[in-house]
Design a protein around this motif. Structure first.
Motif, PDB file in Angstrom:
ATOM      1  N   LYS A   1       0.932  -1.101   0.304  1.00 23.33           N
ATOM      2  CA  LYS A   1      -0.026   0.242  -0.374  1.00 23.33           C
ATOM      3  C   LYS A   1       0.857   0.755  -0.095  1.00 23.33           C
ATOM      4  O   LYS A   1       1.597   1.039   0.673  1.00 23.33           O
ATOM      5  CB  LYS A   1      -1.216   0.242   0.818  1.00 23.33           C
ATOM      6  N   VAL A   2       0.647   2.161  -0.832  1.00 21.91           N
ATOM      7  CA  VAL A   2       1.118   3.652  -0.648  1.00 21.91           C
ATOM      8  C   VAL A   2      -0.201   4.478  -0.101  1.00 21.91           C
ATOM      9  O   VAL A   2      -1.004   4.334  -0.641  1.00 21.91           O
ATOM     10  CB  VAL A   2       1.594   4.109  -2.172  1.00 21.91           C
ATOM     11  N   PHE A   3       0.369   5.339   0.692  1.00 17.72           N
ATOM     12  CA  PHE A   3      -0.154   6.053   2.184  1.00 17.72           C
ATOM     13  C   PHE A   3      -0.330   7.641   1.028  1.00 17.72           C
ATOM     14  O   PHE A   3       1.529   7.957   1.049  1.00 17.72           O
ATOM     15  CB  PHE A   3       0.135   6.346   3.063  1.00 17.72           C
TER      16      PHE A   3
ATOM     17  N   LYS B   1      -4.070   9.240   4.311  1.00 15.42           N
ATOM     18  CA  LYS B   1      -5.216   7.379   3.937  1.00 15.42           C
ATOM     19  C   LYS B   1      -4.542   6.874   2.438  1.00 15.42           C
ATOM     20  O   LYS B   1      -3.574   7.252   1.794  1.00 15.42           O
ATOM     21  CB  LYS B   1      -6.165   8.550   2.819  1.00 15.42           C
ATOM     22  N   GLU B   2      -5.385   5.688   2.274  1.00 16.97           N
ATOM     23  CA  GLU B   2      -4.565   4.885   1.298  1.00 16.97           C
ATOM     24  C   GLU B   2      -4.834   5.505  -0.238  1.00 16.97           C
ATOM     25  O   GLU B   2      -5.882   5.975  -0.452  1.00 16.97           O
ATOM     26  CB  GLU B   2      -5.708   3.332   1.695  1.00 16.97           C
ATOM     27  N   LEU B   3      -3.993   5.295  -0.610  1.00 15.76           N
ATOM     28  CA  LEU B   3      -3.941   5.617  -2.264  1.00 15.76           C
ATOM     29  C   LEU B   3      -3.831   5.194  -3.555  1.00 15.76           C
ATOM     30  O   LEU B   3      -5.087   4.658  -4.653  1.00 15.76           O
ATOM     31  CB  LEU B   3      -2.541   6.377  -2.824  1.00 15.76           C
ATOM     32  N   ARG B   4      -3.088   3.768  -3.423  1.00 14.08           N
ATOM     33  CA  ARG B   4      -2.791   2.941  -4.530  1.00 14.08           C
ATOM     34  C   ARG B   4      -2.311   2.353  -4.153  1.00 14.08           C
ATOM     35  O   ARG B   4      -1.473   1.717  -3.105  1.00 14.08           O
ATOM     36  CB  ARG B   4      -2.344   3.636  -5.340  1.00 14.08           C
ATOM     37  N   THR B   5      -1.752   1.075  -4.674  1.00 15.51           N
ATOM     38  CA  THR B   5      -0.867  -0.014  -4.345  1.00 15.51           C
ATOM     39  C   THR B   5       0.824  -0.171  -5.265  1.00 15.51           C
ATOM     40  O   THR B   5       0.578   0.537  -6.565  1.00 15.51           O
ATOM     41  CB  THR B   5      -1.821  -1.896  -4.249  1.00 15.51           C
ATOM     42  N   ILE B   6       1.540  -0.486  -4.681  1.00 19.50           N
ATOM     43  CA  ILE B   6       3.065  -0.483  -5.904  1.00 19.50           C
ATOM     44  C   ILE B   6       3.569  -1.561  -5.429  1.00 19.50           C
ATOM     45  O   ILE B   6       2.711  -2.849  -4.351  1.00 19.50           O
ATOM     46  CB  ILE B   6       3.919   0.482  -4.930  1.00 19.50           C
TER      47      ILE B   6
ATOM     48  N   ILE C   1       4.782   6.505   1.631  1.00 18.61           N
ATOM     49  CA  ILE C   1       4.330   7.277   1.360  1.00 18.61           C
ATOM     50  C   ILE C   1       4.157   8.067   0.309  1.00 18.61           C
ATOM     51  O   ILE C   1       5.673   8.174  -0.548  1.00 18.61           O
ATOM     52  CB  ILE C   1       4.377   8.490   2.868  1.00 18.61           C
ATOM     53  N   GLU C   2       3.602   8.789  -0.549  1.00 15.62           N
ATOM     54  CA  GLU C   2       3.423   9.790  -1.666  1.00 15.62           C
ATOM     55  C   GLU C   2       5.016  10.409  -1.305  1.00 15.62           C
ATOM     56  O   GLU C   2       5.061  11.201  -0.088  1.00 15.62           O
ATOM     57  CB  GLU C   2       2.357  10.373  -2.128  1.00 15.62           C
ATOM     58  N   ASP C   3       5.715  10.896  -2.722  1.00  8.90           N
ATOM     59  CA  ASP C   3       6.383  11.905  -2.240  1.00  8.90           C
ATOM     60  C   ASP C   3       6.185  12.900  -1.662  1.00  8.90           C
ATOM     61  O   ASP C   3       5.309  13.488  -1.844  1.00  8.90           O
ATOM     62  CB  ASP C   3       7.278  12.522  -3.810  1.00  8.90           C
ATOM     63  N   PHE C   4       7.406  13.180  -0.919  1.00 10.30           N
ATOM     64  CA  PHE C   4       6.708  15.061  -0.508  1.00 10.30           C
ATOM     65  C   PHE C   4       8.302  15.766  -0.235  1.00 10.30           C
ATOM     66  O   PHE C   4       9.543  14.997  -0.274  1.00 10.30           O
ATOM     67  CB  PHE C   4       6.400  15.171   0.758  1.00 10.30           C
ATOM     68  N   SER C   5       8.446  16.955   0.250  1.00 19.39           N
ATOM     69  CA  SER C   5       9.136  17.738   0.209  1.00 19.39           C
ATOM     70  C   SER C   5       8.967  18.941   0.979  1.00 19.39           C
ATOM     71  O   SER C   5       7.704  19.071   1.550  1.00 19.39           O
ATOM     72  CB  SER C   5      10.072  18.159  -1.531  1.00 19.39           C
ATOM     73  N   ILE C   6      10.263  19.283   2.008  1.00 25.47           N
ATOM     74  CA  ILE C   6       9.476  20.298   2.609  1.00 25.47           C
ATOM     75  C   ILE C   6      10.363  21.741   2.299  1.00 25.47           C
ATOM     76  O   ILE C   6      11.860  21.838   2.655  1.00 25.47           O
ATOM     77  CB  ILE C   6      10.386  20.098   4.141  1.00 25.47           C
ATOM     78  N   ASP C   7       9.479  22.555   1.479  1.00 26.34           N
ATOM     79  CA  ASP C   7      10.466  23.713   0.824  1.00 26.34           C
ATOM     80  C   ASP C   7      10.694  24.059   1.960  1.00 26.34           C
ATOM     81  O   ASP C   7      12.055  25.417   1.564  1.00 26.34           O
ATOM     82  CB  ASP C   7       9.690  24.753  -0.005  1.00 26.34           C
TER      83      ASP C   7
ATOM     84  N   THR D   1       8.637   7.251  -4.304  1.00 30.56           N
ATOM     85  CA  THR D   1       9.866   6.650  -5.580  1.00 30.56           C
ATOM     86  C   THR D   1      11.338   5.837  -4.907  1.00 30.56           C
ATOM     87  O   THR D   1      11.967   5.127  -6.081  1.00 30.56           O
ATOM     88  CB  THR D   1      10.523   8.216  -5.982  1.00 30.56           C
ATOM     89  N   ALA D   2      11.259   6.216  -3.850  1.00 30.57           N
ATOM     90  CA  ALA D   2      12.368   5.572  -3.451  1.00 30.57           C
ATOM     91  C   ALA D   2      11.945   3.799  -2.988  1.00 30.57           C
ATOM     92  O   ALA D   2      13.558   3.180  -2.973  1.00 30.57           O
ATOM     93  CB  ALA D   2      12.840   6.012  -1.808  1.00 30.57           C
ATOM     94  N   ALA D   3      10.284   3.555  -2.597  1.00 30.88           N
ATOM     95  CA  ALA D   3      10.484   2.343  -3.311  1.00 30.88           C
ATOM     96  C   ALA D   3      10.831   1.727  -4.389  1.00 30.88           C
ATOM     97  O   ALA D   3      10.975   0.454  -4.617  1.00 30.88           O
ATOM     98  CB  ALA D   3       8.963   1.995  -2.663  1.00 30.88           C
TER      99      ALA D   3
END
Length: 217
Positions: A4-6, A11-16, A125-131, A201-203
């Protein structure tokens, strides 16, 4: 295997699709122990140093004559039995590092990833960054991820997809959070992390990275 990808809100988005050769291996305790002890040995500075009898500052003269005083015979003031004397068999600078086969280290990391996936302590978890690069913004994001079973405050390892300086800056001040790049994993940090939080993306990159390593041997 499908995983699962959250979203950042938990919240669950999709599977990888995760490669079974990376995330589905049987756990090899001996290999994990081997890799962790190698890392710990390589971290040792080995710079402890004491002075022996021949290195201590002081006179070589006997404090009194050998006979006739009624006292026990003994040598100079640098004797190890005296305060300020040399140290017997004390530590000297030493290189504790050693290398292990690359394949063994690679398999150890893969079996730890498999252990985390099988025990459900791995969250993708979906990709994120802390700008902004601010710690409070990252803490706020992690607190919102609790719906996915994430617990703030537990020892956590964040696996990054690239060298994100702002995300690293934000994570540096969180005592229970450490970060690793997907291509520079450490067995000790990964194994002892109570939770592993991995960017999507790391996965994907891990699947390709280890398959490429296996192909190149």
């Amino acid at each position: 295997m499908n995983y699962k990808v959250f979203s950042k809100e938990g919240k669950e988005l999709r599977t990888i699709a995760l490669d079974d050769n990376v995330f589905g291996l049987p756990v090899n305790d001996d290999l994990i122990w081997y890799a962790i002890n190698n890392e710990l040995a390589n971290r040792r500075q080995g710079n402890a140093c004491t002075k022996g009898r021949g290195e201590v500052n002081g006179s070589n003269a006997k404090p009194y004559k050998q006979k006739g005083t009624g006292r026990a015979r003994r040598g100079d003031k640098k004797s190890p039995i005296l305060v300020g004397g040399g140290t017997i068999f004390g530590p000297k600078p030493k290189d504790y590092s050693y290398s292990i086969p690359k394949k063994a280290k690679r398999n150890a990391l893969k079996t730890i990833l498999s252990l985390k996936a099988q025990s459900d302590t791995l969250k993708i978890i979906e990709d994120f960054s802390i700008d902004s690069g601010k710690t409070k913004d990252l803490v706020k994001l992690l607190d919102g991820f609790t719906q996915a079973g994430f617990n703030s405050g537990l020892r956590t390892v964040l696996i990054l997809k690239d060298d994100d300086p702002m995300l690293k800056r934000a994570a540096a001040n969180i005592p229970w959070l450490s970060y690793l790049s997907y291509n520079r994993l450490e067995a000790h940090e990964l194994f002892y992390g109570r939770q592993v939080l991995m960017l999507e993306t790391a996965a994907k990159n891990l699947n390709e990275f280890y398959n490429a390593k296996e192909a190149g041997k």
